[in-house]
Design a protein around this motif. Structure first.
Motif, PDB file in Angstrom:
ATOM      1  N   ARG A 130       0.844  -1.191   0.000  1.00 56.38           N
ATOM      2  CA  ARG A 130       0.000   0.000   0.000  1.00 56.38           C
ATOM      3  C   ARG A 130       0.883   1.247   0.000  1.00 56.38           C
ATOM      4  O   ARG A 130       1.876   1.331   0.708  1.00 56.38           O
ATOM      5  CB  ARG A 130      -0.884  -0.005   1.250  1.00 56.38           C
ATOM      6  N   LYS A 131       0.533   2.225  -0.821  1.00 55.91           N
ATOM      7  CA  LYS A 131       1.314   3.437  -0.883  1.00 55.91           C
ATOM      8  C   LYS A 131       1.113   4.249   0.384  1.00 55.91           C
ATOM      9  O   LYS A 131       0.049   4.226   1.005  1.00 55.91           O
ATOM     10  CB  LYS A 131       0.888   4.252  -2.107  1.00 55.91           C
ATOM     11  N   GLU A 132       2.150   5.024   0.733  1.00 55.10           N
ATOM     12  CA  GLU A 132       2.063   5.857   1.932  1.00 55.10           C
ATOM     13  C   GLU A 132       1.011   6.951   1.774  1.00 55.10           C
ATOM     14  O   GLU A 132       0.321   7.300   2.736  1.00 55.10           O
ATOM     15  CB  GLU A 132       3.424   6.499   2.188  1.00 55.10           C
ATOM     16  N   VAL A 133       0.974   7.513   0.594  1.00 54.66           N
ATOM     17  CA  VAL A 133       0.036   8.604   0.329  1.00 54.66           C
ATOM     18  C   VAL A 133      -0.680   8.289  -0.983  1.00 54.66           C
ATOM     19  O   VAL A 133      -0.025   8.066  -2.000  1.00 54.66           O
ATOM     20  CB  VAL A 133       0.782   9.957   0.206  1.00 54.66           C
ATOM     21  N   SER A 182      -1.213   6.669   5.128  1.00 59.06           N
ATOM     22  CA  SER A 182      -1.228   5.416   5.882  1.00 59.06           C
ATOM     23  C   SER A 182      -0.579   5.532   7.260  1.00 59.06           C
ATOM     24  O   SER A 182      -0.904   4.753   8.163  1.00 59.06           O
ATOM     25  CB  SER A 182      -0.514   4.318   5.082  1.00 59.06           C
ATOM     26  N   ASN A 183       0.313   6.500   7.445  1.00 60.17           N
ATOM     27  CA  ASN A 183       1.031   6.602   8.707  1.00 60.17           C
ATOM     28  C   ASN A 183       0.264   7.488   9.680  1.00 60.17           C
ATOM     29  O   ASN A 183       0.194   8.711   9.505  1.00 60.17           O
ATOM     30  CB  ASN A 183       2.428   7.171   8.456  1.00 60.17           C
ATOM     31  N   SER A 184      -0.312   6.875  10.692  1.00 59.72           N
ATOM     32  CA  SER A 184      -1.129   7.630  11.640  1.00 59.72           C
ATOM     33  C   SER A 184      -0.314   8.623  12.452  1.00 59.72           C
ATOM     34  O   SER A 184      -0.861   9.530  13.070  1.00 59.72           O
ATOM     35  CB  SER A 184      -1.855   6.666  12.599  1.00 59.72           C
ATOM     36  N   LEU A 197       9.519  14.761   2.847  1.00 57.57           N
ATOM     37  CA  LEU A 197       8.167  14.861   2.338  1.00 57.57           C
ATOM     38  C   LEU A 197       7.775  13.581   1.622  1.00 57.57           C
ATOM     39  O   LEU A 197       8.550  13.038   0.850  1.00 57.57           O
ATOM     40  CB  LEU A 197       8.054  16.026   1.359  1.00 57.57           C
ATOM     41  N   GLN A 198       6.565  13.137   1.886  1.00 58.63           N
ATOM     42  CA  GLN A 198       6.016  12.006   1.134  1.00 58.63           C
ATOM     43  C   GLN A 198       4.927  12.554   0.238  1.00 58.63           C
ATOM     44  O   GLN A 198       3.960  13.161   0.709  1.00 58.63           O
ATOM     45  CB  GLN A 198       5.453  10.948   2.082  1.00 58.63           C
ATOM     46  N   GLN A 247      -7.773   9.517   8.574  1.00 61.90           N
ATOM     47  CA  GLN A 247      -6.481   9.666   7.907  1.00 61.90           C
ATOM     48  C   GLN A 247      -6.616  10.129   6.458  1.00 61.90           C
ATOM     49  O   GLN A 247      -6.144   9.476   5.510  1.00 61.90           O
ATOM     50  CB  GLN A 247      -5.659   8.365   8.007  1.00 61.90           C
ATOM     51  N   TYR A 248      -7.275  11.257   6.300  1.00 59.32           N
ATOM     52  CA  TYR A 248      -7.284  11.851   4.972  1.00 59.32           C
ATOM     53  C   TYR A 248      -7.308  13.370   5.085  1.00 59.32           C
ATOM     54  O   TYR A 248      -7.682  13.944   6.097  1.00 59.32           O
ATOM     55  CB  TYR A 248      -8.479  11.353   4.133  1.00 59.32           C
ATOM     56  N   ILE A 249      -6.841  13.992   4.030  1.00 57.56           N
ATOM     57  CA  ILE A 249      -6.973  15.437   3.898  1.00 57.56           C
ATOM     58  C   ILE A 249      -7.739  15.726   2.611  1.00 57.56           C
ATOM     59  O   ILE A 249      -7.795  14.877   1.711  1.00 57.56           O
ATOM     60  CB  ILE A 249      -5.615  16.169   3.909  1.00 57.56           C
ATOM     61  N   SER A 250      -8.330  16.871   2.573  1.00 53.42           N
ATOM     62  CA  SER A 250      -9.135  17.220   1.406  1.00 53.42           C
ATOM     63  C   SER A 250      -8.783  18.623   0.935  1.00 53.42           C
ATOM     64  O   SER A 250      -8.247  19.444   1.689  1.00 53.42           O
ATOM     65  CB  SER A 250     -10.628  17.131   1.734  1.00 53.42           C
TER      66      SER A 250
END
Lengths: 119, 111
Positions: free
Chosen positions: B1-4, B26-28, B99-100, B69-72
């Motif tokens: 799974r991709k990190e972002v 994915s990283n909390s 940065l990811q 765990q999302y941004i919009s």
């Protein structure tokens, strides 16, 4: 303020040659610079973190002997792609992080990128 | 799974309309979040930081949902000049300065 330049902007070379890319912070000092690579329609991938006066830290899977990084001053980092091959063709972008207290340390300022094509 | 992860799009938006899209990470333990804009064959440029309380900058509104765990990013009154790829960027707590990037969401604003 916070301008980062890269040179050259575009380079085409023959397979087997080495290519040097320069990254300069023009109006601020950067203790840390980052080198990224971006293939078409893919995300930027961090290759290495470059700290002034010390050896670069490479990400997993990035060959340090192939991608030589030198960060000799607070305003200049160079990436040399040695013995370039067609699969190294990519968009290489550097970024610089400002000194704490001067610029936001959370913010990276990106250079305009260097498009490398290896024939 | 991709990190972002991001929906690559393209999102075709009539001029003047509103468009919104998300990015999941994915990283909390991630601590900092940004939206960058990248025009074709150019370097990424910082659009805005994303704060826990949400923030707005003109026609752009960013939200962070830590629980899911999302941004919009929402763009109101879209302009032709908003056509670009929008990159979601995350800095994990244990990877200071690294940065990811997501692969980007392409937005095409049409007349």
């Amino acid at each position: 303020g916070a301008v980062v330049s890269q040179h050259p902007s575009r380079v085409i070379c023959k397979s087997g040659t080495s290519v040097k890319i320069e990254c300069r912070s023009l109006d601020f000092q950067a203790t840390t610079m980052f080198w990224y690579r971006q293939f078409p329609k893919q995300s930027l991938m961090l290759m290495a973190t470059s700290n002034e006066g010390s050896k670069a830290t490479y990400e997993q899977g990035v060959e340090k002997d192939k991608f030589l990084i030198n960060h000799a001053s607070l305003t200049l980092s160079t990436l040399t792609v040695t013995s370039a091959h067609p699969e190294d063709s990519s968009f290489y972008i550097c970024s610089a992080e400002g000194l704490a207290g001067v610029l936001s340390t959370d913010t990276q300022y990106f250079g305009p990128g260097t498009r490398l094509t290896v024939l | 799974r991709k990190e972002v992860e991001q929906d690559p799009g393209p999102f075709n938006v009539p001029e003047g309309a509103t468009v919104a899209f998300n990015c999941t990470y994915s990283n909390s333990a991630s601590q900092s979040f940004f939206w960058y804009r990248q025009d074709c064959r150019k370097e990424p440029k910082l659009l805005m930081s994303v704060y826990s309380s949400g923030n707005e900058d003109g026609r752009f509104t960013a939200q962070l949902n830590r629980a899911s765990q999302y941004i919009s990013l929402l763009i109101r009154d879209s302009k032709l000049s908003d056509s670009a790829t929008y990159l979601c960027v995350v800095i994990p707590t244990d990877s200071w300065g690294k940065l990811q990037f997501g692969a980007g969401t392409q937005v095409v604003v049409t007349p």
